[in-house]
Design a protein around this motif. Structure first.
Motif, PDB file in Angstrom:
ATOM      1  N   PHE A  80       0.747  -0.988  -0.166  1.00  0.00           N
ATOM      2  CA  PHE A  80       0.088  -0.232  -0.009  1.00  0.00           C
ATOM      3  C   PHE A  80       0.833   1.310   0.026  1.00  0.00           C
ATOM      4  O   PHE A  80       2.041   1.412   0.463  1.00  0.00           O
ATOM      5  N   ASN A  81       0.372   2.246  -0.515  1.00  0.00           N
ATOM      6  CA  ASN A  81       0.918   3.790  -0.545  1.00  0.00           C
ATOM      7  C   ASN A  81       0.157   4.237   0.629  1.00  0.00           C
ATOM      8  O   ASN A  81      -0.827   4.625   0.719  1.00  0.00           O
ATOM      9  N   PHE A  82       0.859   4.178   1.826  1.00  0.00           N
ATOM     10  CA  PHE A  82       0.364   4.639   3.146  1.00  0.00           C
ATOM     11  C   PHE A  82       1.055   5.984   3.210  1.00  0.00           C
ATOM     12  O   PHE A  82       2.059   6.269   3.873  1.00  0.00           O
ATOM     13  N   PHE A  83       0.347   7.143   2.917  1.00  0.00           N
ATOM     14  CA  PHE A  83       0.910   8.463   3.259  1.00  0.00           C
ATOM     15  C   PHE A  83       2.012   8.733   2.679  1.00  0.00           C
ATOM     16  O   PHE A  83       3.027   9.276   3.292  1.00  0.00           O
ATOM     17  N   GLY A  84       2.545   8.240   1.427  1.00  0.00           N
ATOM     18  CA  GLY A  84       3.861   8.183   0.717  1.00  0.00           C
ATOM     19  C   GLY A  84       4.860   7.149   1.068  1.00  0.00           C
ATOM     20  O   GLY A  84       6.141   7.332   0.612  1.00  0.00           O
ATOM     21  N   HIS A  85       4.399   6.309   1.990  1.00  0.00           N
ATOM     22  CA  HIS A  85       5.214   5.358   2.384  1.00  0.00           C
ATOM     23  C   HIS A  85       4.816   4.047   1.929  1.00  0.00           C
ATOM     24  O   HIS A  85       3.654   3.836   1.500  1.00  0.00           O
ATOM     25  N   GLN A  86       5.709   2.900   2.041  1.00  0.00           N
ATOM     26  CA  GLN A  86       5.502   1.595   1.684  1.00  0.00           C
ATOM     27  C   GLN A  86       4.950   0.817   2.799  1.00  0.00           C
ATOM     28  O   GLN A  86       5.950   0.347   3.494  1.00  0.00           O
ATOM     29  N   LEU A  87       3.776   0.533   2.795  1.00  0.00           N
ATOM     30  CA  LEU A  87       3.315  -0.508   4.042  1.00  0.00           C
ATOM     31  C   LEU A  87       2.839  -1.704   3.195  1.00  0.00           C
ATOM     32  O   LEU A  87       2.124  -1.851   2.276  1.00  0.00           O
ATOM     33  N   VAL A  88       3.358  -2.877   3.860  1.00  0.00           N
ATOM     34  CA  VAL A  88       3.329  -4.217   3.402  1.00  0.00           C
ATOM     35  C   VAL A  88       2.291  -5.047   4.389  1.00  0.00           C
ATOM     36  O   VAL A  88       2.992  -5.007   5.481  1.00  0.00           O
ATOM     37  N   ILE A  89       1.261  -5.598   4.159  1.00  0.00           N
ATOM     38  CA  ILE A  89       0.391  -6.305   5.107  1.00  0.00           C
ATOM     39  C   ILE A  89       0.945  -7.713   4.553  1.00  0.00           C
ATOM     40  O   ILE A  89       0.748  -8.178   3.537  1.00  0.00           O
ATOM     41  N   HIS A  90       1.369  -8.438   5.421  1.00  0.00           N
ATOM     42  CA  HIS A  90       1.760  -9.963   5.128  1.00  0.00           C
ATOM     43  C   HIS A  90       1.025 -11.003   6.043  1.00  0.00           C
ATOM     44  O   HIS A  90       0.734 -10.856   7.439  1.00  0.00           O
ATOM     45  N   LEU A  91       0.339 -12.001   5.318  1.00  0.00           N
ATOM     46  CA  LEU A  91      -0.466 -12.907   6.176  1.00  0.00           C
ATOM     47  C   LEU A  91       0.278 -13.900   7.070  1.00  0.00           C
ATOM     48  O   LEU A  91       1.633 -14.190   6.614  1.00  0.00           O
ATOM     49  N   ALA A  92       0.041 -13.634   8.297  1.00  0.00           N
ATOM     50  CA  ALA A  92       0.971 -14.496   9.354  1.00  0.00           C
ATOM     51  C   ALA A  92      -0.015 -14.852  10.482  1.00  0.00           C
ATOM     52  O   ALA A  92      -1.349 -14.295  10.415  1.00  0.00           O
TER      53      ALA A  92
END
Length: 141
Positions: A40-52
């Motif tokens: 995701f583009n999280f306010f200009g930053h790269q946020l990655v959600i990982h299934l865990a």
């Protein structure tokens, strides 16, 4: 101040509901994805959600006292512009968001005065959003 975007990967135990949350609640644009993760583009930053699998901090968050409030640890978030923070707070309130700490002003009248709010994503990851009227006080002592 010119900053480079950060990259943060967080665990989620329900990829579909977390994907909907970050996309719809925050309006984050989606990037690449697989059956196991979503960028995701999280306010200009790269946020990655990982299934865990669900982890302990998502179930029983530890807290530390900050300015007479118990803030969840761990947590992450971004420092927003003052007006952007207020617009986000209103957006979240209008969606009847459950806050861990309601939007408000911390350290009022002191060095580092800031607007802040805490909430949980649907998988129990704690988020903090803050803003400074004077961004020069971000690291002030």
């Amino acid at each position: 101040m010119s900053l480079q975007p950060f990259h943060l990967a967080i665990p989620v135990y329900d990829l579909a509901i977390a994907r909907q949350f970050y996309g719809e609640v925050f309006g984050c644009a989606e990037g690449r994805s697989s059956a196991q993760w979503v960028d995701f583009n999280f306010f200009g930053h790269q946020l990655v959600i990982h299934l865990a699998p669900k982890n302990d901090s998502q179930t029983h968050a530890h807290t530390n006292e900050v300015d007479s409030h118990h803030v969840p640890v761990p947590h992450f978030g971004v420092v927003l512009a003052w007006d952007t923070w207020h617009a986000l707070a209103e957006r979240l309130k209008s969606r009847h968001t459950a806050f861990v700490l309601e939007p408000g002003i911390r350290f009022q009248g002191q060095v580092g005065e800031q607007a802040t709010m805490f909430l949980l994503d649907p998988c129990g990851n704690a988020l903090e959003f803050k803003a400074f009227k004077d961004i020069g006080q971000l690291f002030a002592k």
